[in-house]
Every structure is written in C-alpha cells, then in structure tokens.
Design a protein around this motif. Structure first.
Motif, PDB file in Angstrom:
ATOM      1  N   GLN A 195       0.824  -1.220   0.000  1.00  0.00           N
ATOM      2  CA  GLN A 195       0.000   0.000   0.000  1.00  0.00           C
ATOM      3  C   GLN A 195       0.855   1.264   0.000  1.00  0.00           C
ATOM      4  O   GLN A 195       0.534   2.234  -0.681  1.00  0.00           O
ATOM      5  CB  GLN A 195      -0.936  -0.009   1.213  1.00  0.00           C
ATOM      6  CG  GLN A 195      -2.002  -1.093   1.150  1.00  0.00           C
ATOM      7  CD  GLN A 195      -2.850  -0.980  -0.112  1.00  0.00           C
ATOM      8  OE1 GLN A 195      -3.457   0.060  -0.377  1.00  0.00           O
ATOM      9  NE2 GLN A 195      -2.885  -2.052  -0.886  1.00  0.00           N
TER      10      GLN A 195
ATOM     11  N   ARG B 280       3.666   1.782  -1.353  1.00  0.00           N
ATOM     12  CA  ARG B 280       4.227   2.001  -2.687  1.00  0.00           C
ATOM     13  C   ARG B 280       3.264   2.740  -3.611  1.00  0.00           C
ATOM     14  O   ARG B 280       3.688   3.283  -4.641  1.00  0.00           O
ATOM     15  CB  ARG B 280       4.621   0.668  -3.315  1.00  0.00           C
ATOM     16  CG  ARG B 280       5.930   0.120  -2.810  1.00  0.00           C
ATOM     17  CD  ARG B 280       6.268  -1.197  -3.490  1.00  0.00           C
ATOM     18  NE  ARG B 280       7.634  -1.589  -3.174  1.00  0.00           N
ATOM     19  CZ  ARG B 280       8.700  -1.203  -3.855  1.00  0.00           C
ATOM     20  NH1 ARG B 280       8.548  -0.401  -4.904  1.00  0.00           N
ATOM     21  NH2 ARG B 280       9.900  -1.592  -3.520  1.00  0.00           N
ATOM     22  N   ARG B 281       2.006   2.750  -3.275  1.00  0.00           N
ATOM     23  CA  ARG B 281       1.030   3.470  -4.098  1.00  0.00           C
ATOM     24  C   ARG B 281       1.120   4.983  -3.903  1.00  0.00           C
ATOM     25  O   ARG B 281       0.539   5.744  -4.673  1.00  0.00           O
ATOM     26  CB  ARG B 281      -0.385   2.997  -3.746  1.00  0.00           C
ATOM     27  CG  ARG B 281      -0.665   1.536  -4.080  1.00  0.00           C
ATOM     28  CD  ARG B 281      -2.021   1.110  -3.534  1.00  0.00           C
ATOM     29  NE  ARG B 281      -3.067   2.003  -4.019  1.00  0.00           N
ATOM     30  CZ  ARG B 281      -4.222   2.212  -3.385  1.00  0.00           C
ATOM     31  NH1 ARG B 281      -4.449   1.613  -2.223  1.00  0.00           N
ATOM     32  NH2 ARG B 281      -5.131   3.020  -3.891  1.00  0.00           N
TER      33      ARG B 281
ATOM     34  N   ASP C  66       1.441  11.821   1.235  1.00  0.00           N
ATOM     35  CA  ASP C  66       0.293  11.649   0.327  1.00  0.00           C
ATOM     36  C   ASP C  66      -0.603  12.884   0.402  1.00  0.00           C
ATOM     37  O   ASP C  66      -1.344  13.066   1.375  1.00  0.00           O
ATOM     38  CB  ASP C  66      -0.477  10.391   0.712  1.00  0.00           C
ATOM     39  CG  ASP C  66      -1.374   9.889  -0.399  1.00  0.00           C
ATOM     40  OD1 ASP C  66      -1.661  10.685  -1.329  1.00  0.00           O
ATOM     41  OD2 ASP C  66      -1.793   8.729  -0.350  1.00  0.00           O
TER      42      ASP C  66
ATOM     43  N   VAL D 206      -4.085   7.136   0.301  1.00  0.00           N
ATOM     44  CA  VAL D 206      -4.104   5.674   0.394  1.00  0.00           C
ATOM     45  C   VAL D 206      -4.419   5.243   1.820  1.00  0.00           C
ATOM     46  O   VAL D 206      -5.266   4.375   2.061  1.00  0.00           O
ATOM     47  CB  VAL D 206      -2.747   5.093  -0.058  1.00  0.00           C
ATOM     48  CG1 VAL D 206      -2.707   3.583   0.186  1.00  0.00           C
ATOM     49  CG2 VAL D 206      -2.497   5.401  -1.524  1.00  0.00           C
TER      50      VAL D 206
ATOM     51  N   GLN E 124      -9.283  -0.253  -2.375  1.00  0.00           N
ATOM     52  CA  GLN E 124      -8.649  -0.330  -3.682  1.00  0.00           C
ATOM     53  C   GLN E 124      -9.376  -1.325  -4.580  1.00  0.00           C
ATOM     54  O   GLN E 124      -9.576  -1.077  -5.768  1.00  0.00           O
ATOM     55  CB  GLN E 124      -7.186  -0.734  -3.522  1.00  0.00           C
ATOM     56  CG  GLN E 124      -6.367  -0.613  -4.796  1.00  0.00           C
ATOM     57  CD  GLN E 124      -4.913  -0.942  -4.580  1.00  0.00           C
ATOM     58  OE1 GLN E 124      -4.561  -1.541  -3.560  1.00  0.00           O
ATOM     59  NE2 GLN E 124      -4.068  -0.580  -5.518  1.00  0.00           N
TER      60      GLN E 124
ATOM     61  N   THR F 258      -9.146  -0.968  -8.763  1.00  0.00           N
ATOM     62  CA  THR F 258      -7.707  -0.868  -9.036  1.00  0.00           C
ATOM     63  C   THR F 258      -6.968  -1.835  -8.135  1.00  0.00           C
ATOM     64  O   THR F 258      -6.189  -1.440  -7.277  1.00  0.00           O
ATOM     65  CB  THR F 258      -7.195   0.565  -8.809  1.00  0.00           C
ATOM     66  OG1 THR F 258      -7.516   0.967  -7.472  1.00  0.00           O
ATOM     67  CG2 THR F 258      -7.809   1.525  -9.790  1.00  0.00           C
TER      68      THR F 258
ATOM     69  N   PRO G 150      -4.390  -4.303  -6.503  1.00  0.00           N
ATOM     70  CA  PRO G 150      -2.920  -4.293  -6.572  1.00  0.00           C
ATOM     71  C   PRO G 150      -2.407  -5.301  -7.585  1.00  0.00           C
ATOM     72  O   PRO G 150      -2.857  -6.440  -7.636  1.00  0.00           O
ATOM     73  CB  PRO G 150      -2.494  -4.688  -5.151  1.00  0.00           C
ATOM     74  CG  PRO G 150      -3.668  -4.361  -4.303  1.00  0.00           C
ATOM     75  CD  PRO G 150      -4.874  -4.558  -5.161  1.00  0.00           C
TER      76      PRO G 150
END
Length: 250
Positions: free
Chosen positions: A78, A80-81, A157, A163, A226, A231, A233
C-alpha cells in the motif's frame, strides 16, 4: 489475487501480537519481566522452576517473530502506491525483516539458558538472561525506523483521498515516540526506565501492540477500498486497441 494475498498477510501482525502475549504471559512467565537487580541465584531459580514453560513459550514467540516479514510486505504493497514513497516503502519492509531477525536472537538466548540450566552455574544463566532482555528491548531501534518510515510516507500523500488516512501517519510517529525510551534501558538497573519499568517496558509494549493492530486495520481497509474502486494491486492495464496502421487507438 494480489489484494487477497495482501489481506491475508496483513493479519500476520495481530497474530504475532497474540502469539507473543501467549508466549510471554502464559508459558514463559516473562511478563512482568524479572528485575535487572535479581542476583544470579534468583535468575537461576527462575529457569529451574519453569524451564519447560520458557522453552515452549520461546518457540511460540519465535513463530510469532517471523510473521513480521509478511506483515511488512503487506504494508509496502500500500505504501508504494503513494507518490514519492517507494524508498520509504522499502525502508519499512527491510526494517520489518530485520526486526524479525533481531527478535529471534534474544529468544534463542533464552531457549539456550533454559536448555542446560542444570549443567551450568548461575552466572552463565544470568548472563544469557541479561543479554536476551537487553537485545529484546533494544530491538526498538529497528521498529522505530519502521514507524518513522510508514508515518512519513503517509504524510507525503497529498491527495484528497490518501491511500492511508493521515491520522494513521501521525499515530505511527506517536508510536515511535512511545517506543523510543526502551532504547536506553542498558543505562538503568531499576526504576521506570529499567527493562521491567513502566517507561522502559510497558509504555513501549503498549505503543508497539497498539501500532501493529491499528496499522493492520488501516492497511486492510485500504486494500478493500482499492478493490472496490477497481484498481486491485498488481492489476495490469487493459491492452489498447490498434488501428490498421499499427498506432494505438485513442
């Protein structure tokens, strides 16, 4: 499929907490911890009275320790998003793996102290016991870096719908402050800053457990969101159609 895997892995954290509490409270009797002021004879008597329980408890704790690695992997999925947070995602994941190793070392020392307790002198048993506690509590520095990395990443973020909630980022930073005093237990033999004291042990323990549970819940909710948004992962973008000239259709 990736989301399903992350949703499974993230519960490794709460399971680790449960196994540690079971091991230390029920089997080993290490909570509350023994006093650093205990004599060698008193430490020896601790192992003589419950050597089987200590060995069993530490085996359970070792199983719990390795769960830190899959837990860290799920969090990185997560983090990394978040734009600009890939290095922080790697930092927290590597810290999680290192944390698993550094927990295993003191656990092994305690198993060693209980394994041949009746063939060694009290001084050797006390040495293994002391090194185990110092290593176990001072592992906080690895956890501290992991908490800072997660909190920093979340606060990077800037989207309207981040996220992970920003309050989870602040909670990670507060948890880092809560575990920080445990790194200084080698300087104290008694009082609140010792390895059995309120500030040296119980505040960091509460901060650590609360951090793992809340972060696990937040990541689980983020994965679910997500998937709901379509979307998932690891999901690949659908291929673009091409016209007869070979260019991609708009």
């Amino acid at each position: 499929m990736e989301a399903r895997t992350q949703r499974i892995l993230i519960w490794s954290g709460p399971l680790m907490v449960a196994l540690f509490l079971l091991a230390f409270l029920l089997f080993a009797g290490f909570i509350p911890p023994s006093s650093p002021n205990d004599t060698a004879a008193e430490t020896y008597d601790l192992y003589a009275a419950s050597h089987t329980g200590i060995k069993l408890g530490m085996v359970i704790a070792m199983v719990g320790s390795v769960l830190l690695t899959p837990w860290g992997v799920a969090i990185s999925g997560q983090v990394r998003r978040i734009k600009g947070a890939k290095a922080l995602a790697d930092t927290q994941m590597l810290s999680s793996a290192l944390g698993a190793l550094t927990f295993v070392i003191p656990i092994t020392l305690w198993i060693g102290a209980a394994y041949r307790y009746d063939e060694r002198g009290p001084d050797v048993t006390q040495t293994l016991h002391d090194i185990g506690w110092l290593q176990f509590v001072c592992v906080v520095w690895v956890v501290f870096i992991q908490m800072i990395a997660i909190g920093w990443a979340i606060l990077l973020d800037a989207r309207d719908e981040p996220v992970l909630p920003r309050w989870v980022g602040y909670l990670n930073l507060w948890a880092a402050a809560g575990v920080f005093p445990a790194g200084f237990v080698p300087f104290f033999w008694d009082g609140p800053f010792a390895w059995n004291g309120a500030i040296g042990f119980f505040v960091p323990l509460t901060s650590f457990c609360g951090w793992m549970l809340v972060t696990s819940w937040a990541v689980f909710a983020a994965v679910n969101k997500q998937v709901t948004d379509g979307t998932e992962p690891g999901e690949l973008a659908p291929p673009q159609a091409s016209c007869s000239c070979g260019c991609a259709a708009s």
